[in-house]
Design an enzyme around this catalytic site. Structure first.
Site, PDB file in Angstrom:
ATOM      1  N   GLU A 179     -26.180  16.206  -3.149  1.00  7.90           N
ATOM      2  CA  GLU A 179     -27.364  16.227  -2.880  1.00  7.90           C
ATOM      3  C   GLU A 179     -28.483  15.129  -3.491  1.00  7.90           C
ATOM      4  O   GLU A 179     -29.343  15.108  -3.259  1.00  7.90           O
ATOM      5  CB  GLU A 179     -27.767  17.675  -2.881  1.00  7.90           C
ATOM      6  N   TYR A 209      -9.128  -3.214 -10.947  1.00  5.80           N
ATOM      7  CA  TYR A 209      -8.754  -2.010 -10.300  1.00  5.80           C
ATOM      8  C   TYR A 209      -7.522  -1.463 -10.823  1.00  5.80           C
ATOM      9  O   TYR A 209      -7.424  -0.486 -11.280  1.00  5.80           O
ATOM     10  CB  TYR A 209      -8.432  -2.422  -8.871  1.00  5.80           C
ATOM     11  N   HIS A 242     -26.537  21.912  -0.348  1.00  5.25           N
ATOM     12  CA  HIS A 242     -26.714  22.710  -1.581  1.00  5.25           C
ATOM     13  C   HIS A 242     -25.925  23.542  -1.681  1.00  5.25           C
ATOM     14  O   HIS A 242     -25.406  24.424  -0.926  1.00  5.25           O
ATOM     15  CB  HIS A 242     -28.128  23.078  -1.672  1.00  5.25           C
ATOM     16  N   CYS A 251       0.843  -1.240   0.103  1.00  2.27           N
ATOM     17  CA  CYS A 251      -0.082  -0.185   0.182  1.00  2.27           C
ATOM     18  C   CYS A 251       0.876   1.224  -0.171  1.00  2.27           C
ATOM     19  O   CYS A 251       0.730   2.200  -0.775  1.00  2.27           O
ATOM     20  CB  CYS A 251      -1.059   0.029   1.248  1.00  2.27           C
TER      21      CYS A 251
HETATM   22  P1  NDP Z   1      -8.372  -7.683  -9.953  1.00  2.00           P
HETATM   23  O1  NDP Z   1      -8.641  -8.773  -9.566  1.00  2.00           O
HETATM   24  O2  NDP Z   1      -9.121  -6.292  -9.616  1.00  2.00           O
HETATM   25  O3  NDP Z   1      -8.378  -7.719 -11.531  1.00  2.00           O
HETATM   26  C1  NDP Z   1      -7.615  -8.598 -12.451  1.00  2.00           C
HETATM   27  C2  NDP Z   1      -7.954  -8.441 -13.640  1.00  2.00           C
HETATM   28  O4  NDP Z   1      -7.237  -9.403 -14.630  1.00  2.00           O
HETATM   29  C3  NDP Z   1      -9.354  -8.843 -13.973  1.00  2.00           C
HETATM   30  O5  NDP Z   1      -9.872  -8.088 -15.238  1.00  2.00           O
HETATM   31  C4  NDP Z   1      -9.241 -10.251 -14.726  1.00  2.00           C
HETATM   32  O6  NDP Z   1     -10.081 -10.699 -15.506  1.00  2.00           O
HETATM   33  C5  NDP Z   1      -7.987 -10.180 -15.381  1.00  2.00           C
HETATM   34  N1  NDP Z   1      -7.346 -11.288 -15.630  1.00  2.00           N
HETATM   35  C6  NDP Z   1      -6.792 -12.225 -14.633  1.00  2.00           C
HETATM   36  N2  NDP Z   1      -6.232 -13.343 -14.961  1.00  2.00           N
HETATM   37  C7  NDP Z   1      -6.308 -13.251 -16.315  1.00  2.00           C
HETATM   38  C8  NDP Z   1      -5.574 -13.880 -17.527  1.00  2.00           C
HETATM   39  N3  NDP Z   1      -5.080 -15.071 -17.478  1.00  2.00           N
HETATM   40  N4  NDP Z   1      -5.841 -13.351 -18.758  1.00  2.00           N
HETATM   41  C9  NDP Z   1      -6.398 -12.020 -18.965  1.00  2.00           C
HETATM   42  N5  NDP Z   1      -6.955 -11.369 -17.946  1.00  2.00           N
HETATM   43  C10 NDP Z   1      -6.748 -11.724 -16.825  1.00  2.00           C
HETATM   44  O7  NDP Z   1      -6.769  -7.306  -9.724  1.00  2.00           O
HETATM   45  P2  NDP Z   1      -5.625  -6.220  -9.950  1.00  2.00           P
HETATM   46  O8  NDP Z   1      -4.485  -6.634 -10.311  1.00  2.00           O
HETATM   47  O9  NDP Z   1      -6.435  -5.120 -10.973  1.00  2.00           O
HETATM   48  O10 NDP Z   1      -5.843  -5.912  -8.298  1.00  2.00           O
HETATM   49  C11 NDP Z   1      -5.339  -6.638  -7.224  1.00  2.00           C
HETATM   50  C12 NDP Z   1      -6.239  -6.337  -6.065  1.00  2.00           C
HETATM   51  O11 NDP Z   1      -5.610  -5.146  -5.420  1.00  2.00           O
HETATM   52  C13 NDP Z   1      -7.750  -5.820  -6.301  1.00  2.00           C
HETATM   53  O12 NDP Z   1      -8.561  -6.968  -6.311  1.00  2.00           O
HETATM   54  C14 NDP Z   1      -8.126  -5.053  -5.254  1.00  2.00           C
HETATM   55  O13 NDP Z   1      -8.518  -5.763  -4.247  1.00  2.00           O
HETATM   56  C15 NDP Z   1      -6.669  -4.305  -4.937  1.00  2.00           C
HETATM   57  N6  NDP Z   1      -6.525  -3.179  -5.501  1.00  2.00           N
HETATM   58  C16 NDP Z   1      -7.096  -2.067  -4.770  1.00  2.00           C
HETATM   59  C17 NDP Z   1      -7.293  -0.738  -5.162  1.00  2.00           C
HETATM   60  C18 NDP Z   1      -8.294   0.275  -4.684  1.00  2.00           C
HETATM   61  O14 NDP Z   1      -8.839  -0.148  -3.623  1.00  2.00           O
HETATM   62  N7  NDP Z   1      -8.523   1.305  -5.121  1.00  2.00           N
HETATM   63  C19 NDP Z   1      -6.328  -0.284  -6.321  1.00  2.00           C
HETATM   64  C20 NDP Z   1      -5.504  -1.473  -6.765  1.00  2.00           C
HETATM   65  C21 NDP Z   1      -5.806  -2.818  -6.357  1.00  2.00           C
HETATM   66  P3  NDP Z   1     -11.555 -11.266 -15.215  1.00  2.00           P
HETATM   67  O15 NDP Z   1     -12.339 -10.167 -14.452  1.00  2.00           O
HETATM   68  O16 NDP Z   1     -12.434 -11.713 -16.449  1.00  2.00           O
HETATM   69  O17 NDP Z   1     -11.366 -12.559 -14.132  1.00  2.00           O
END
Ligand code: NDP
Length: 478
Positions: free
Chosen positions: A459, A196, A454, A59
């Site tokens: 709102e 994300y 407002h 983080c």
């Molecule tokens: P996410 O789980 O959010 O997203 C992973 C993405 O990668 C999805 O779109 C998934 O597709 C895709 N994916 C997974 N495997 C493959 C593959 N083999 N080929 C192609 N696409 C694939 O993970 P992130 O890495 O974005 O983030 C990790 C975690 O970190 C998040 O889940 C969140 O909990 C945390 N985070 C939070 C933030 C915040 O609070 N603002 C900011 C950044 C991270 P599909 O959906 O089809 O499975």
């Protein structure tokens, strides 16, 4: 997480406690580990904590905090443009990537210092080393080649970006680890993923002027989020010039001089300075010695824990991303605080993972709490959906073609608010406050009798008196 997952009843009670070096040893100096270590040390426990990289964890060092600083940086070009409608003429502007990275690094150093100081002041012993389990009460401090013993051990080693080794050319790609330390701003980037990290970095790079393409295998970015919200975010991102290719995957990445040749499985070939993989994260348990200590792991190497964050070995605990529950910083901190109550204050508390507000720092931002329309439609017979899609006041003068979306999902029978979803400026700030209302069990009537502030965008949340449409048995009506 399953209540009663492990049966500890067969374990003999230790009548005479062996002499351990520490009451509590924490492996991993991120959000969860530092909080647990500091609180235990504050209570007078003998605490040791080891971190192999930098204190603060994902983080602080290479996640939420530096990302948010980069988000701020990426908003300035639009602000300069918007200023004209308010009578300002902004002179020529230029952006210095190296300066942003250096300033960001300085702030991260400061924060790391604060994390260390907090631990030191509480009396914890800090180790700058990788640590591995060699037994159920034993920890090897790798750099010192020394084994220490502890009555309780906490594993808070977090997660690590999926490297996608099955992808040809994956070694040419960067992840969210490297993205914070690029020497130069890429002129073009292809990002793989639709979660994300993919969405946030697509917006950051595009905002800073990088030619940005997002390649996602699904039909909707941000799977699991309200579809309406994800759809409109996609629209807004496209308006900002981000190219989003849906229903496609990167087939391979090849070196092409200083840049990369990216072949998409729809036949398209792109050229980009950088390719970023943002395809999820894996629990950081490789080589940790869990099997030596008898700790049971799950499908992706995550540590299985019960409702008190206890692993299959009663005195080895785990919190945060390494347990693959909800991978968010505040959740890891909450789990750590519950663990301290349970283990050291004789007050068993299990973490509450219900109704977690969250934000996606895309541009525009998303703030959300509770169930999406789709999830609620699967669980409840009849829903009322209140929805406003409007131009924020600022853009009446700025002239920017950007809309805000607010949506309230209500169970028709009880009037209970099941979810609130916002796309637009300050959505994350609103989600935080809405989280309190939903946690208290707010109904739509509570929203209705709340006075509006407002003129604000928020709102709208208390002035949508009539449902925009109903959802019956999961199907939209009207
Ligand atoms: P996410 O789980 O959010 O997203 C992973 C993405 O990668 C999805 O779109 C998934 O597709 C895709 N994916 C997974 N495997 C493959 C593959 N083999 N080929 C192609 N696409 C694939 O993970 P992130 O890495 O974005 O983030 C990790 C975690 O970190 C998040 O889940 C969140 O909990 C945390 N985070 C939070 C933030 C915040 O609070 N603002 C900011 C950044 C991270 P599909 O959906 O089809 O499975």
């Amino acid at each position: 997480m399953l209540p009663g997952l492990f049966d500890f009843s067969a374990m003999t009670k230790e009548t005479s406690m062996p002499d351990f070096d520490y009451d509590f040893f924490v492996i991993g100096g991120g959000s969860g580990g530092v909080r647990a270590g500091r609180l235990a040390a504050d209570m007078g426990k003998r605490v040791g904590i080891a971190e192999e990289y930098r204190y603060g964890g994902t983080c602080v060092i290479r996640g939420c905090v530096p990302k948010k600083l980069m988000v701020y940086a990426s908003h300035f070009p639009e602000s300069f443009e918007d200023a004209a409608g308010f009578g300002w003429s902004v002179g020529e502007s230029s952006f210095d990537w190296k300066k942003l990275i250096a300033n960001k690094d300085r702030e991260i150093d400061r924060l790391e210092g604060l994390y260390r100081k907090g631990l030191e002041n509480a009396g914890a012993e800090i180790f700058n080393t990788r640590a591995e389990l060699t037994g159920s009460h034993e920890v090897l401090l790798v750099n010192e080649d020394r084994i220490v013993t502890a009555e309780r051990i906490l594993i808070a080693t977090g997660g690590t970006p999926t490297r996608l080794e099955s992808l040809e050319g994956h070694e040419l790609c960067i992840s969210s680890n490297e993205v914070f330390h690029l020497e130069e701003q890429p002129k073009s980037i292809v990002i793989k993923g639709g979660g994300y990290i993919a969405v946030e970095f697509a917006c950051i790079f595009a905002g800073l002027g990088t030619n940005t393409t997002l390649v996602y295998r699904g039909d909707h970015i941000l799977r699991g989020f309200d579809h309406d919200l994800a759809f409109h975010l996609r629209e807004e991102m496209e308006k900002k010039g981000i190219r989003i290719i849906l229903g496609a995957n990167i087939a391979r990445v090849e070196a092409n001089g200083a840049s990369k040749k990216v072949t998409i499985d729809n036949g398209e070939v792109l050229d980009a300075d950088e390719v970023m993989l943002a395809v999820g994260r894996l629990p950081n348990t490789k080589g940790l010695g869990l099997e030596k200590a008898g700790v049971v792991t799950d499908r992706i190497g995550d540590i299985r824990v019960d409702q008190y964050s206890r692993s299959s070995i009663r005195h080895i605990l785990a919190v945060g991303d390494v347990t693959n529950r909800v991978a968010l910083t505040p959740v890891a901190i909450h789990e750590a605080m519950c663990l301290i109550e349970t283990e050291f204050r004789g007050n068993p508390v299990s973490p509450d993972h219900d109704l977690i507000p969250t934000a996606v720092f895309s541009s525009p931002e998303i703030g959300t709490v509770g169930m999406s329309e789709e999830a609620a439609g699967r669980q409840y017979r009849e829903l009322e959906i209140y929805r406003a899609h409007f131009r924020p006041m600022k853009h009446t003068l700025s002239g920017r073609d950007e809309k805000m979306l607010m949506k309230i999902v209500v169970e028709a029978k009880t009037r209970k608010v099941l979810g609130v979803h916002i796309l637009g400026p300050d959505a994350g700030e609103m989600a935080q406050v809405l989280g309190i209302a939903l946690k208290m069990g707010a109904t739509k009537d509570d929203f209705d009798r709340t006075m509006a502030v407002h003129p604000t965008a928020a709102e709208e949340l208390v002035t949508m008196y009539k449902p925009s449409y109903l959802v019956k048995d999961g199907k939209r009506e009207g």
